[in-house]
Design a protein around this motif. Structure first.
Motif, short mmCIF file in Angstrom:
data_model
loop_
_atom_site.label_atom_id
_atom_site.label_comp_id
_atom_site.label_asym_id
_atom_site.label_seq_id
_atom_site.Cartn_x
_atom_site.Cartn_y
_atom_site.Cartn_z
N GLY A 169 0.81 -1.18 0.00
CA GLY A 169 0.00 0.00 0.00
C GLY A 169 0.86 1.26 0.00
N PRO A 170 0.22 2.41 -0.11
CA PRO A 170 -1.24 2.52 -0.24
C PRO A 170 -1.77 2.33 -1.67
CG PRO A 170 -0.27 4.70 -0.18
CD PRO A 170 0.88 3.73 0.01
N ASP A 171 -0.89 2.33 -2.67
CA ASP A 171 -1.36 2.28 -4.05
C ASP A 171 -0.99 1.00 -4.79
OD1 ASP A 171 -2.41 4.91 -3.84
OD2 ASP A 171 -0.41 5.73 -4.16
N VAL A 172 -0.12 0.18 -4.21
CA VAL A 172 0.29 -1.08 -4.83
C VAL A 172 0.38 -2.15 -3.73
CG1 VAL A 172 1.56 0.01 -6.71
CG2 VAL A 172 2.75 -0.53 -4.58
N PHE A 173 0.15 -3.42 -4.14
CA PHE A 173 0.15 -4.51 -3.17
C PHE A 173 0.70 -5.77 -3.80
CE2 PHE A 173 -3.28 -1.74 -1.75
CZ PHE A 173 -3.09 -1.68 -0.38
N ASP A 174 1.32 -6.62 -2.95
CA ASP A 174 1.48 -8.02 -3.32
C ASP A 174 0.50 -8.81 -2.44
OD1 ASP A 174 2.63 -8.27 -0.80
OD2 ASP A 174 4.66 -8.60 -1.54
N CYS A 175 0.52 -10.15 -2.56
CA CYS A 175 -0.55 -10.93 -1.92
C CYS A 175 -0.56 -10.75 -0.40
CB CYS A 175 -0.46 -12.39 -2.32
SG CYS A 175 1.03 -13.26 -1.72
N SER A 176 0.59 -10.94 0.25
CA SER A 176 0.61 -10.84 1.71
C SER A 176 0.56 -9.39 2.18
CB SER A 176 1.87 -11.54 2.26
OG SER A 176 3.05 -11.00 1.69
N GLY A 177 0.99 -8.45 1.32
CA GLY A 177 0.85 -7.04 1.67
C GLY A 177 -0.61 -6.63 1.76
N LEU A 178 -1.44 -7.15 0.84
CA LEU A 178 -2.87 -6.83 0.85
C LEU A 178 -3.53 -7.40 2.10
CD1 LEU A 178 -5.45 -5.77 -0.57
CD2 LEU A 178 -5.61 -8.02 -1.68
N THR A 179 -3.28 -8.68 2.41
CA THR A 179 -3.92 -9.28 3.58
C THR A 179 -3.42 -8.66 4.88
OG1 THR A 179 -2.25 -11.05 3.46
CG2 THR A 179 -4.36 -11.48 2.42
N MET A 180 -2.13 -8.28 4.92
CA MET A 180 -1.60 -7.62 6.12
C MET A 180 -2.32 -6.31 6.38
SD MET A 180 2.27 -6.19 6.90
CE MET A 180 2.13 -4.90 5.65
N ARG A 181 -2.43 -5.48 5.32
CA ARG A 181 -3.07 -4.17 5.50
C ARG A 181 -4.57 -4.32 5.79
NH1 ARG A 181 1.10 -1.54 7.08
NH2 ARG A 181 2.62 -1.02 5.47
N ALA A 182 -5.22 -5.29 5.16
CA ALA A 182 -6.65 -5.48 5.38
C ALA A 182 -6.92 -5.79 6.85
CB ALA A 182 -7.18 -6.59 4.48
N TRP A 183 -6.14 -6.73 7.42
CA TRP A 183 -6.38 -7.08 8.82
C TRP A 183 -5.80 -6.05 9.78
CZ3 TRP A 183 -9.61 -10.06 11.28
CH2 TRP A 183 -10.33 -10.99 10.52
N GLN A 184 -4.80 -5.29 9.34
CA GLN A 184 -4.34 -4.16 10.16
C GLN A 184 -5.47 -3.14 10.28
OE1 GLN A 184 -1.45 -1.21 8.50
NE2 GLN A 184 -0.11 -1.97 10.12
N HIS A 185 -6.20 -2.93 9.18
CA HIS A 185 -7.35 -2.03 9.21
C HIS A 185 -8.41 -2.52 10.18
CE1 HIS A 185 -9.72 1.23 7.48
NE2 HIS A 185 -10.75 0.41 7.38
N ALA A 186 -8.45 -3.84 10.40
CA ALA A 186 -9.42 -4.42 11.32
C ALA A 186 -8.88 -4.52 12.74
CB ALA A 186 -9.82 -5.81 10.83
N GLY A 187 -7.66 -4.01 12.97
CA GLY A 187 -7.12 -4.01 14.32
C GLY A 187 -6.30 -5.23 14.67
N VAL A 188 -5.92 -6.04 13.67
CA VAL A 188 -5.14 -7.25 13.92
C VAL A 188 -3.81 -7.11 13.19
CG1 VAL A 188 -5.01 -9.75 13.62
CG2 VAL A 188 -7.20 -8.67 14.20
N SER A 189 -2.71 -7.34 13.91
CA SER A 189 -1.38 -7.19 13.33
C SER A 189 -0.91 -8.52 12.74
CB SER A 189 -0.38 -6.73 14.40
OG SER A 189 0.93 -6.64 13.87
N LEU A 190 -0.53 -8.50 11.46
CA LEU A 190 0.02 -9.66 10.78
C LEU A 190 1.35 -9.27 10.13
CD1 LEU A 190 -3.11 -11.11 8.90
CD2 LEU A 190 -2.01 -12.06 10.94
N PRO A 191 2.30 -10.20 10.03
CA PRO A 191 3.56 -9.90 9.34
C PRO A 191 3.37 -9.86 7.83
CG PRO A 191 3.54 -12.19 10.05
CD PRO A 191 2.30 -11.56 10.61
N HIS A 192 4.27 -9.20 7.14
CA HIS A 192 4.22 -9.13 5.67
C HIS A 192 4.93 -10.35 5.09
CE1 HIS A 192 4.93 -6.50 1.82
NE2 HIS A 192 4.24 -7.60 1.58
N PHE A 193 4.35 -11.52 5.37
CA PHE A 193 4.95 -12.79 4.94
C PHE A 193 3.86 -13.85 5.07
CE2 PHE A 193 8.31 -16.21 6.04
CZ PHE A 193 8.37 -16.59 4.71
N ALA A 194 3.47 -14.47 3.94
CA ALA A 194 2.32 -15.36 3.93
C ALA A 194 2.48 -16.52 4.90
CB ALA A 194 2.07 -15.87 2.51
N ALA A 195 3.67 -17.14 4.93
CA ALA A 195 3.87 -18.28 5.83
C ALA A 195 3.72 -17.87 7.29
CB ALA A 195 5.24 -18.90 5.59
N ASP A 196 4.23 -16.71 7.66
CA ASP A 196 4.09 -16.22 9.04
C ASP A 196 2.64 -15.83 9.33
OD1 ASP A 196 6.71 -16.69 9.49
OD2 ASP A 196 7.32 -14.59 9.71
#
Length: 423
Positions: free
Chosen positions: A322-349
């Motif tokens: 973000g805010p204007d480009v994403f990869d797969c885990s970057g999108l899911t990280m920011r989406a759940w960060q917006h929901a108040g949950v912290s995730l690493p920028h790494f799909a396996a983690d």
């Protein structure tokens, strides 16, 4: 490639007509009156009838159509091989991108550890200097008064009570000196250990940075190969279109009809594959324990899904968060960060930080994962589940954040629900 049944070739009829025409025109061939519909034989000056196609013409037309069909079949095989290579490279690209994301996470942690170790080393160095100065002050006081400052207050008492002051003062002095030396030595040891740890942490941070650079170069190399393969697929597809046009002309059918047929065959194959994948997922999920899994807090999942929907159409860029480009885990990280949950920028983690689910436990907002070898450590793609076997994903370079079928890449390997922070 299977082909749809077609009407009998017109070449047989043309060949029969040509042979009949030639037989009738041969010298000496008998000719019945009923064979001539005209009331009188044609005059010498009458225009001649157009000649019928020869057997050679018919065979040439048939051979031409056969050659065109063979050309299309050959380029179809080339296109299928190129598309398979493109798909393989696409998977390699996703793996390399996620490997880079993981290396960056490790690098950031190593840098944070290095900074913490450097701070602790600096603090220990200050304590060592403080202890050294205190020991020096003790030596000065002893030289001036014959007693360390700690015993100065009891000096008068000792004189009054006459407690064999020589021996007592000597023992007390030695005890204080030993204590001061011990404090100074401990401070020096602590400072040395902290400096060693700081140097090790700095080396680890440097190594992590170098590892991230290597992985980044590998990812860039695969991305370049994938871009070249995109170009090759486009070239072969254009060649296929031209050959289809020639085949359509040879078979007297429209290019559109030929293209539509190829598209229909491809769509039917994709549908069959998706149905098979869905059936396999349902079968495996039926054996999983029932239940709803860890519940969301109010608004978590809907906030994550809403954020992901708001990014539809934004371009995929590996390493993007973000805010204007994403990869797969970057999108899911920011989406759940917006929901108040912290995730690493790494799909396996992200999977390791979530609660595993079965297919039947999926709810909108959950995460779905694909792994190259079926292990959690080799996860290379993640997307957000929408419900109804649909998901939002940032798929690959050259594509955009979009809604897609859950089965577009085959059956997902893992499903999970992000755990609320602190849970």
């Amino acid at each position: 490639m299977p082909r749809a049944p077609r009407a009998p070739r017109r070449g047989s009829l043309l060949l029969a007509t040509a042979l009949a025409f030639l037989a009738a025109a041969l010298p000496g061939a008998p000719r019945a009156a009923a064979d001539d519909p005209s009331p009188a034989a044609p005059s010498a000056t009458a225009p001649s009838a157009p000649s019928a196609p020869s057997a050679a013409d018919v065979r040439a037309a048939q051979d031409n159509a056969t050659r065109r069909a063979a050309e299309v079949a050959a380029v179809e095989a080339q296109l299928a091989a190129a598309q398979q290579a493109e798909q393989n490279l696409d998977i390699q690209a996703e793996q390399s991108v996620e490997a880079y994301n993981g290396a960056r996470v490790r690098q950031q942690q190593a840098e944070a550890d290095s900074a913490q170790a450097a701070t602790e080393a600096a603090t220990a160095a200050v304590r060592r200097e403080t202890a050294r100065q205190a020991a020096a002050a003790l030596a000065v006081a002893q030289y001036r008064t014959g007693l360390p400052p700690a015993l100065g207050a009891v000096q008068g008492l000792m004189r009054v009570q006459d407690l064999h002051s020589a021996e007592l003062q000597e023992e007390a002095l030695q005890a204080v000196q030993l204590q001061a030396a011990s404090v100074a030595a401990a401070a020096a040891d602590t400072a040395a250990a902290a400096a060693t740890a700081s140097a090790a942490a700095a080396r680890a941070a440097t190594a992590a940075e170098q590892a991230a650079a290597v992985v980044r170069q590998a990812a860039a190399k695969v991305q370049a190969e994938l871009a070249a393969q995109h170009t090759e697929v486009a070239r072969i597809a254009a060649q296929r279109g031209a050959l289809l046009a020639r085949l359509a002309a040879a078979q007297q059918v429209s290019v559109a009809l030929a293209t539509q047929r190829q598209q229909a065959l491809a769509a039917a194959a994709a549908k069959a594959a998706a149905e098979a994948a869905a059936a396999a997922a349902r079968q495996s999920a039926d054996a999983a324990p029932s239940g709803t899994g860890t519940p969301y807090r109010a608004g978590d999942a809907s906030a994550a899904v809403a954020f992901a929907r708001a990014q539809l159409g934004l371009p995929y860029v590996w390493g993007g968060a973000g805010p204007d480009v994403f990869d797969c885990s970057g999108l899911t990280m920011r989406a759940w960060q917006h929901a108040g949950v912290s995730l690493p920028h790494f799909a396996a983690d992200q999977y390791a930080s979530s609660t595993p689910l079965s297919y039947h436990q999926l709810r909108p907002g959950d995460l779905v994962f694909w792994s190259h070898d079926g292990s959690p450590q080799d996860i290379y793609h993640v997307a957000i589940y929408l419900g109804g076997d649909q998901m939002i994903e940032a798929p690959r370079t050259g594509d955009v954040v979009k809604v897609a079928s859950l089965w577009i890449m085959g059956t997902p390997d893992f499903y999970a629900r992000p755990r609320p922070s602190g849970a």
